[in-house]
Design a protein around this motif. Structure first.
Motif, PDB file in Angstrom:
ATOM      1  N   ALA A  25       0.780  -1.095  -0.269  1.00 53.55           N
ATOM      2  CA  ALA A  25      -0.234  -0.278  -0.225  1.00 53.55           C
ATOM      3  C   ALA A  25       1.165   1.264  -0.277  1.00 53.55           C
ATOM      4  N   TRP A  26       1.848   0.935   0.141  1.00 54.13           N
ATOM      5  CA  TRP A  26       2.520   2.569   0.723  1.00 54.13           C
ATOM      6  C   TRP A  26       4.108   1.992   0.863  1.00 54.13           C
ATOM      7  N   PRO A  27       4.922   1.481  -1.021  1.00 53.48           N
ATOM      8  CA  PRO A  27       6.471   1.262  -0.747  1.00 53.48           C
ATOM      9  C   PRO A  27       7.553   1.969  -0.316  1.00 53.48           C
ATOM     10  N   GLU A  28       6.930   3.379  -0.115  1.00 51.34           N
ATOM     11  CA  GLU A  28       7.728   3.755   0.197  1.00 51.34           C
ATOM     12  C   GLU A  28       8.359   4.043   2.183  1.00 51.34           C
ATOM     13  N   LEU A  29       6.965   3.983   2.368  1.00 49.94           N
ATOM     14  CA  LEU A  29       7.039   3.409   3.942  1.00 49.94           C
ATOM     15  C   LEU A  29       8.201   2.864   4.649  1.00 49.94           C
ATOM     16  N   TYR A  30       9.545   3.598   5.236  1.00 48.51           N
ATOM     17  CA  TYR A  30      10.077   2.225   5.928  1.00 48.51           C
ATOM     18  C   TYR A  30      10.019   2.004   7.187  1.00 48.51           C
ATOM     19  N   ILE A  31      10.094   1.234   7.770  1.00 51.00           N
ATOM     20  CA  ILE A  31       9.428   0.123   8.654  1.00 51.00           C
ATOM     21  C   ILE A  31      10.867  -0.122   9.754  1.00 51.00           C
ATOM     22  N   VAL A  32      10.928   0.935  10.639  1.00 56.09           N
ATOM     23  CA  VAL A  32      12.407   1.170  11.332  1.00 56.09           C
ATOM     24  C   VAL A  32      11.976   0.146  12.376  1.00 56.09           C
ATOM     25  N   GLY A  33      11.289  -0.742  13.152  1.00 55.93           N
ATOM     26  CA  GLY A  33      11.179  -1.354  13.921  1.00 55.93           C
ATOM     27  C   GLY A  33       9.688  -2.476  14.058  1.00 55.93           C
ATOM     28  N   GLU A  34      10.062  -3.065  15.122  1.00 53.13           N
ATOM     29  CA  GLU A  34       8.431  -4.153  14.885  1.00 53.13           C
ATOM     30  C   GLU A  34       8.500  -4.643  16.956  1.00 53.13           C
ATOM     31  N   ALA A  35       7.468  -4.442  17.335  1.00 50.03           N
ATOM     32  CA  ALA A  35       8.068  -4.612  19.003  1.00 50.03           C
ATOM     33  C   ALA A  35       6.294  -5.289  19.295  1.00 50.03           C
ATOM     34  N   ALA A  36       6.802  -6.600  20.565  1.00 51.14           N
ATOM     35  CA  ALA A  36       5.832  -7.076  20.952  1.00 51.14           C
ATOM     36  C   ALA A  36       4.817  -6.124  21.972  1.00 51.14           C
ATOM     37  N   ASN A  37       5.009  -5.044  22.902  1.00 49.25           N
ATOM     38  CA  ASN A  37       4.373  -4.726  23.765  1.00 49.25           C
ATOM     39  C   ASN A  37       4.522  -3.559  23.532  1.00 49.25           C
ATOM     40  N   GLY A  38       3.292  -2.574  24.295  1.00 45.96           N
ATOM     41  CA  GLY A  38       4.123  -0.538  24.521  1.00 45.96           C
ATOM     42  C   GLY A  38       5.649  -0.570  24.740  1.00 45.96           C
ATOM     43  N   MET A  39       5.598  -1.503  25.897  1.00 52.12           N
ATOM     44  CA  MET A  39       7.341  -1.029  26.668  1.00 52.12           C
ATOM     45  C   MET A  39       8.194  -1.009  25.290  1.00 52.12           C
ATOM     46  N   GLU A  40       8.300  -1.902  24.945  1.00 49.81           N
ATOM     47  CA  GLU A  40       9.218  -2.067  23.359  1.00 49.81           C
ATOM     48  C   GLU A  40       8.922  -1.059  22.036  1.00 49.81           C
ATOM     49  N   ALA A  41       7.595  -0.585  22.418  1.00 46.26           N
ATOM     50  CA  ALA A  41       7.885   0.259  21.138  1.00 46.26           C
ATOM     51  C   ALA A  41       7.654   1.496  21.712  1.00 46.26           C
ATOM     52  N   LEU A  42       7.907   2.230  23.105  1.00 49.91           N
ATOM     53  CA  LEU A  42       8.384   2.942  23.591  1.00 49.91           C
ATOM     54  C   LEU A  42       9.690   3.299  23.393  1.00 49.91           C
ATOM     55  N   ALA A  43      10.621   1.836  23.473  1.00 49.30           N
ATOM     56  CA  ALA A  43      11.898   2.291  23.161  1.00 49.30           C
ATOM     57  C   ALA A  43      12.348   1.899  21.749  1.00 49.30           C
ATOM     58  N   LEU A  44      11.732   1.828  20.995  1.00 50.26           N
ATOM     59  CA  LEU A  44      12.008   1.638  19.392  1.00 50.26           C
ATOM     60  C   LEU A  44      11.785   3.271  19.188  1.00 50.26           C
ATOM     61  N   ALA A  45      10.389   3.730  19.375  1.00 50.34           N
ATOM     62  CA  ALA A  45      10.321   5.172  19.076  1.00 50.34           C
ATOM     63  C   ALA A  45      11.665   6.199  19.876  1.00 50.34           C
ATOM     64  N   ALA A  46      11.920   6.336  20.596  1.00 43.40           N
ATOM     65  CA  ALA A  46      13.078   7.062  21.701  1.00 43.40           C
ATOM     66  C   ALA A  46      14.776   7.304  20.588  1.00 43.40           C
ATOM     67  N   LYS A  47      14.714   5.707  20.207  1.00 42.07           N
ATOM     68  CA  LYS A  47      15.667   5.373  19.753  1.00 42.07           C
ATOM     69  C   LYS A  47      15.263   5.938  17.809  1.00 42.07           C
ATOM     70  N   HIS A  48      14.439   5.460  16.869  1.00 44.13           N
ATOM     71  CA  HIS A  48      14.044   5.989  16.048  1.00 44.13           C
ATOM     72  C   HIS A  48      13.128   7.239  15.481  1.00 44.13           C
ATOM     73  N   LYS A  49      12.747   7.399  16.335  1.00 43.41           N
ATOM     74  CA  LYS A  49      12.105   8.531  16.293  1.00 43.41           C
ATOM     75  C   LYS A  49      11.205   8.552  14.938  1.00 43.41           C
ATOM     76  N   PRO A  50       9.944   7.508  14.932  1.00 40.59           N
ATOM     77  CA  PRO A  50       9.711   8.042  13.979  1.00 40.59           C
ATOM     78  C   PRO A  50       8.189   8.210  13.123  1.00 40.59           C
ATOM     79  N   ASP A  51       7.884   9.065  11.946  1.00 44.09           N
ATOM     80  CA  ASP A  51       6.826   9.712  11.934  1.00 44.09           C
ATOM     81  C   ASP A  51       5.456   8.794  11.994  1.00 44.09           C
ATOM     82  N   ILE A  52       5.369   7.447  12.346  1.00 38.44           N
ATOM     83  CA  ILE A  52       3.934   6.945  12.479  1.00 38.44           C
ATOM     84  C   ILE A  52       4.085   5.070  13.664  1.00 38.44           C
ATOM     85  N   ALA A  53       3.285   5.964  14.235  1.00 36.61           N
ATOM     86  CA  ALA A  53       3.286   3.977  15.061  1.00 36.61           C
ATOM     87  C   ALA A  53       1.719   3.392  14.777  1.00 36.61           C
TER      88      ALA A  53
END
Length: 254
Positions: A25-53
């Motif tokens: 649907a969005w070939p240009e979108l780059y996935i910076v990482g995957e998380a299995a829970n909210g805490m992992e998502a927060l850690a990934l967000a702090a590291k990679h600063k994604p535009d979308i979660a």
């Protein structure tokens, strides 16, 4: 700069399915990482600063709503959830978007278009919406995903083998037994297909024939044979499965 996103869901097959559909649907979108829970998502967000979660609402430990409360002013939030649609409709036109499982390509395309438009704006203050949504779900305004069958017990010789439903490609009725097919083995169990259909998650397993239940994210391709029948090709399986006319509506685009 490429648009970036993270995916948070406690089930790896569903993360993989969303990643694959986002790539279409969005070939240009780059996935910076995957998380299995909210805490992992927060850690990934702090590291990679994604535009979308893309956040599943119901995850062990910290769920998607609690994670969103810490992320909404840093990135755009899209919930991916099995909660009933009626309870989430009120948020569709607001700053929060959501995808219902199983995620369909058409609905995902709509979400991607909405998020593209919002990327030209700063993330909005959606704290009040998140609080309202959290209260609504806790009060039972939306039915939580029930506990479905996650393990199959199969007798092999003198031992009992436990098979995760995540490993199973399909179930097929055979006389008084049901055949359980994984990527590496075939087992027989004394449980009817009707019993399995009632106990399995309908978002994960679809009935495509009176004698067949198939895992949705195992489907690689839908084709038609010379007689016009819909046939499924699965990943990690050499054969094909027939879709009966009564269940052809599952693949309406064919």
């Amino acid at each position: 700069m490429p648009v970036t996103a993270l995916i948070a869901d406690d089930e790896a097959p569903l993360r993989e399915q969303l990643r694959m559909r986002l790539a279409e649907a969005w070939p240009e979108l780059y996935i910076v990482g995957e998380a299995a829970n909210g805490m992992e998502a927060l850690a990934l967000a702090a590291k990679h600063k994604p535009d979308i979660a893309f956040l599943d609402i119901r995850m062990p430990g910290m769920g998607g709503i609690d994670a969103a409360r810490q992320l909404y002013d840093r990135c755009h939030i899209v919930f991916v959830t099995a909660y009933d649609q009626y309870a989430l409709d009120a948020f569709e036109q607001g700053a929060i978007d959501y995808l219902l499982k199983p995620v369909t390509p058409a609905r995902l395309q709509t979400t991607c278009e909405r998020v593209r438009k919002r990327l030209t704006q700063a993330p909005q203050d959606i704290g009040a919406q998140l609080a309202e949504l959290g209260t609504l779900l806790k009060q039972g305004g939306a039915a939580a995903k029930p506990d479905y069958l996650r393990w199959i017990q199969a007798q092999v010789g003198g031992s009992l083998r436990m098979v995760s439903t995540r490993e199973i490609l399909f179930f097929q009725a055979e006389d008084k037994y049901t055949c359980v097919q994984t990527a590496t083995t075939q087992l027989l169990i004394r449980k009817t297909l009707k019993e399995l259909a009632d106990e399995l998650d309908p978002d994960e397993f679809w009935r495509i024939h009176r004698s067949t239940l198939v895992r949705v994210d195992a489907i690689a391709e839908v084709t038609r044979d010379l007689r016009g029948r819909q046939m499924l090709r699965l990943r990690s399986f050499a054969g094909e499965l027939e879709v009966s006319r009564n269940h052809a509506h599952l693949f309406q685009q064919m």
